[in-house]
Scaffold this motif. Sequence first.
Motif, short mmCIF file in Angstrom:
data_model
loop_
_atom_site.label_atom_id
_atom_site.label_comp_id
_atom_site.label_asym_id
_atom_site.label_seq_id
_atom_site.Cartn_x
_atom_site.Cartn_y
_atom_site.Cartn_z
N CYS A 169 0.84 -1.20 0.00
CA CYS A 169 0.00 0.00 0.00
C CYS A 169 0.87 1.25 0.00
O CYS A 169 0.58 2.22 -0.71
N GLY A 170 1.96 1.21 0.78
CA GLY A 170 2.88 2.35 0.81
C GLY A 170 3.55 2.59 -0.53
O GLY A 170 3.68 3.73 -0.98
N TYR A 171 3.94 1.51 -1.20
CA TYR A 171 4.58 1.66 -2.51
C TYR A 171 3.58 2.13 -3.57
O TYR A 171 3.94 2.90 -4.48
N ALA A 172 2.33 1.68 -3.47
CA ALA A 172 1.31 2.13 -4.40
C ALA A 172 1.04 3.62 -4.23
O ALA A 172 0.91 4.37 -5.21
N LEU A 173 0.98 4.06 -2.97
CA LEU A 173 0.80 5.50 -2.70
C LEU A 173 1.99 6.29 -3.21
O LEU A 173 1.83 7.38 -3.79
N THR A 174 3.18 5.75 -3.02
CA THR A 174 4.39 6.41 -3.52
C THR A 174 4.31 6.61 -5.03
O THR A 174 4.65 7.68 -5.55
N ALA A 175 3.86 5.58 -5.74
CA ALA A 175 3.75 5.67 -7.20
C ALA A 175 2.73 6.72 -7.61
O ALA A 175 2.97 7.50 -8.55
N ALA A 176 1.59 6.76 -6.93
CA ALA A 176 0.56 7.74 -7.27
C ALA A 176 1.06 9.17 -7.03
O ALA A 176 0.85 10.06 -7.87
N LEU A 177 1.72 9.38 -5.90
CA LEU A 177 2.26 10.71 -5.60
C LEU A 177 3.37 11.08 -6.59
O LEU A 177 3.46 12.23 -7.03
N MET A 178 4.20 10.10 -6.93
CA MET A 178 5.30 10.35 -7.87
C MET A 178 4.75 10.75 -9.24
O MET A 178 5.25 11.69 -9.86
N LYS A 179 3.73 10.03 -9.70
CA LYS A 179 3.15 10.35 -11.01
C LYS A 179 2.58 11.76 -11.01
O LYS A 179 2.78 12.53 -11.97
N ASP A 180 1.87 12.12 -9.94
CA ASP A 180 1.29 13.46 -9.85
C ASP A 180 2.37 14.53 -9.81
O ASP A 180 2.24 15.59 -10.43
N ALA A 181 3.47 14.25 -9.09
CA ALA A 181 4.55 15.23 -8.97
C ALA A 181 5.30 15.41 -10.29
O ALA A 181 5.52 16.54 -10.74
N VAL A 182 5.66 14.29 -10.92
CA VAL A 182 6.45 14.36 -12.15
C VAL A 182 5.64 15.01 -13.27
O VAL A 182 6.19 15.75 -14.10
#
Length: 290
Positions: A169-182
């Motif tokens: 769940c933490g890695y999935a959230l990381t991916a979602a935040l990363m996509k939004d940031a990039v």
Amino acid sequence: MISVLFAVLTAISNGSASVLQRRAAATVPDTEAMRLSLIGKLLRQKVWLAGIGMVIVAAVCQAVALATGPIAVVQPIFVIELPATLLLAAHLFHVRLPRPVWLGVAAVTCGLALGMGCAAPGGGTETVHGPAWIPALIATAAFEAVVIGWALGTRGNARAALLGLAAACGYALTAALMKDAVARLEDGDGFLVLFESWQLYGTAVAGIGALFLLQNALQAGSLAASQPMLTLGDALISITYGVTLFGEHLRTGWWILPELAAIALIAAGCTELARSPLAAGTKPPPGRVT
């Protein structure tokens, strides 16, 4: 095509990191579970540091993949990380993989192909409307609290599986935040806009938290217990973020039946592969892995 290529590179890097970190975490006593001192002990091990190096490589590749493709396409591809790593390890150790391992590789590969073909993920937006993050973050925090609390009441492989799910769940959230940031790089002027977004710092916090949970999952029990939960959890929760936050779409209706079959294939394949000595981070006897 670029997103798929970098997703595959991410999967290989992540799989290698998991094996190296498992080898290091297995040497730490149970008394260090869920303590910051666990990380201190791991920092003294070169094999763990090598695993962190692979995590960094994976993060860079993942950022490129997410910047060029939907999260519901990129994240599920990561299920191939364990098969890819075992094949690479077998080549490096000059050993021959037995039939159960090859069946596991086939199950994961076919499951991924079946799932992606039936779900046909795509569409969506590149960024998330700010307020939409509030219910998503609340729901994520509640889910993590329940899973971690449940894990603390168990031991052994049960704890490893639950903490593997929490890490996923933490890695999935990381991916979602990363996509939004990039994605904000395309809308702003230079890299400054990236450092001005809270999503970048949220990515760092979520990633560190997920890494901490993963180390505890690997320390608590066997890789066969934690890896399927980590692999499938990351893919399924990432798809949920993709649909709810980015507006990506999947096929539903009767397509759900073959999609469930694909999940079962991937779960069975990951479970079989995670039992291999190569997945546990140990070098098997020459000639064959059992």
